[in-house]
Design a protein around this motif. Sequence first.
Motif, PDB file in Angstrom:
ATOM      1  N   HIS A 156      -0.721  -0.555  -4.346  1.00 20.50           N
ATOM      2  CA  HIS A 156      -2.021   0.096  -4.395  1.00 20.50           C
ATOM      3  C   HIS A 156      -1.834   1.531  -3.952  1.00 20.50           C
ATOM      4  CE1 HIS A 156      -6.432   0.237  -4.486  1.00 20.50           C
ATOM      5  NE2 HIS A 156      -6.240   1.220  -3.604  1.00 20.50           N
ATOM      6  N   ASP A 191      -1.565  10.025  -3.466  1.00 20.72           N
ATOM      7  CA  ASP A 191      -0.216   9.465  -3.622  1.00 20.72           C
ATOM      8  C   ASP A 191       0.399   9.922  -4.942  1.00 20.72           C
ATOM      9  OD1 ASP A 191      -0.268   8.032  -1.160  1.00 20.72           O
ATOM     10  OD2 ASP A 191      -1.522   6.507  -2.099  1.00 20.72           O
ATOM     11  N   GLY A 220      -3.460   5.729  -3.611  1.00 18.37           N
ATOM     12  CA  GLY A 220      -4.656   6.524  -3.440  1.00 18.37           C
ATOM     13  C   GLY A 220      -4.590   7.792  -4.259  1.00 18.37           C
ATOM     14  N   GLN A 221      -5.631   8.587  -4.158  1.00 26.37           N
ATOM     15  CA  GLN A 221      -5.710   9.812  -4.936  1.00 26.37           C
ATOM     16  C   GLN A 221      -4.669  10.844  -4.510  1.00 26.37           C
ATOM     17  OE1 GLN A 221      -7.728  10.572  -7.603  1.00 26.37           O
ATOM     18  NE2 GLN A 221      -8.374   8.435  -7.613  1.00 26.37           N
ATOM     19  N   LYS A 235     -11.050   3.570   8.555  1.00 30.34           N
ATOM     20  CA  LYS A 235     -10.645   4.781   7.846  1.00 30.34           C
ATOM     21  C   LYS A 235     -11.616   5.901   8.221  1.00 30.34           C
ATOM     22  CE  LYS A 235      -9.070   6.443   3.363  1.00 30.34           C
ATOM     23  NZ  LYS A 235      -8.937   6.157   1.915  1.00 30.34           N
ATOM     24  N   SER A 262      -7.335   3.775  -5.783  1.00 24.37           N
ATOM     25  CA  SER A 262      -8.602   4.072  -5.126  1.00 24.37           C
ATOM     26  C   SER A 262      -9.364   5.116  -5.936  1.00 24.37           C
ATOM     27  CB  SER A 262      -8.363   4.607  -3.711  1.00 24.37           C
ATOM     28  OG  SER A 262      -7.732   3.631  -2.909  1.00 24.37           O
ATOM     29  N   ASP A 281       0.832  -1.201   0.000  1.00 26.08           N
ATOM     30  CA  ASP A 281       0.000   0.000   0.000  1.00 26.08           C
ATOM     31  C   ASP A 281       0.872   1.258   0.000  1.00 26.08           C
ATOM     32  OD1 ASP A 281      -2.564   1.457   0.435  1.00 26.08           O
ATOM     33  OD2 ASP A 281      -1.580   2.011   2.310  1.00 26.08           O
ATOM     34  N   ASP A 282       0.611   2.145  -0.940  1.00 27.47           N
ATOM     35  CA  ASP A 282       1.195   3.495  -1.001  1.00 27.47           C
ATOM     36  C   ASP A 282       2.689   3.557  -1.318  1.00 27.47           C
ATOM     37  OD1 ASP A 282      -1.290   4.444  -0.378  1.00 27.47           O
ATOM     38  OD2 ASP A 282      -0.786   5.080   1.657  1.00 27.47           O
ATOM     39  N   HIS A 300     -13.041   8.552   5.710  1.00 25.85           N
ATOM     40  CA  HIS A 300     -13.517   8.015   4.433  1.00 25.85           C
ATOM     41  C   HIS A 300     -14.576   8.935   3.817  1.00 25.85           C
ATOM     42  CE1 HIS A 300     -17.353   6.727   6.132  1.00 25.85           C
ATOM     43  NE2 HIS A 300     -16.731   6.031   7.063  1.00 25.85           N
TER      44      HIS A 300
END
Length: 220
Positions: A94, A99, A96-97, A150, A118, A74-75, A153
């Motif tokens: 994976h 990263d 996120g927006q 989270k 994501s 992740d990340d 979220h």
Amino acid sequence: MTGAGRTGFTAGIYLITDDQLCGERGVVETVSAAVAGGVRMVQIREKTASAARFYDLVMRTADAVGDRATVLVDDRVDVFLAARAGGAAVHGVHIGQSDLPAPQVRAIVGQDALIGLSANTAAHLAQLHALPSGTVDYLGVGVIRPTSTKPDHPAPLGIQGFAAIAAATLLPCVAIGGITPADVRALRCAGAAGIAVISAICAAENPARSAKEFLKEWTQ
């Protein structure tokens, strides 16, 4: 439009790790049990650890999983690259927006690595569809229901909201966020290519049994 991802992409029951929820049992033992119960994708997530500690966790988890599941980081693209250089069987990242941008991540990790992103809004999809085919392999879409893993979220999508996102892209969509076994069949009918689970497995007394419960609903 972005294509349908890497050939052979499968998700099924997809575990995302949480060190606190795993408790004294620990991430490695929890992942091993979940994989024995039928989990076939594992995302190792560690938001607060140092790079060295995260690297060690990825190395140990990948070693415990072996060739029984796809392992993602992740990340942290740097940790993924370090683990791969160290000989670990890690398969991708994976992001996120917030990263690194997906095209830059693809340039760094190469064409053979999986990249998940994501996405949960029409704006995210519009940006995604402007990218070259093959930039991203699958989407993590949620949250489906409110979840304590989270706290920040976005507004829950529900199953209908997930279905709308899944119908608007050719990329495989993995549902995430507050999902229970009772949700699995409806989400699969809504277009889910996989079900991501955190607390329902990490915090379970018996992670293998919990994974089997999700898998039973997925395969029926």
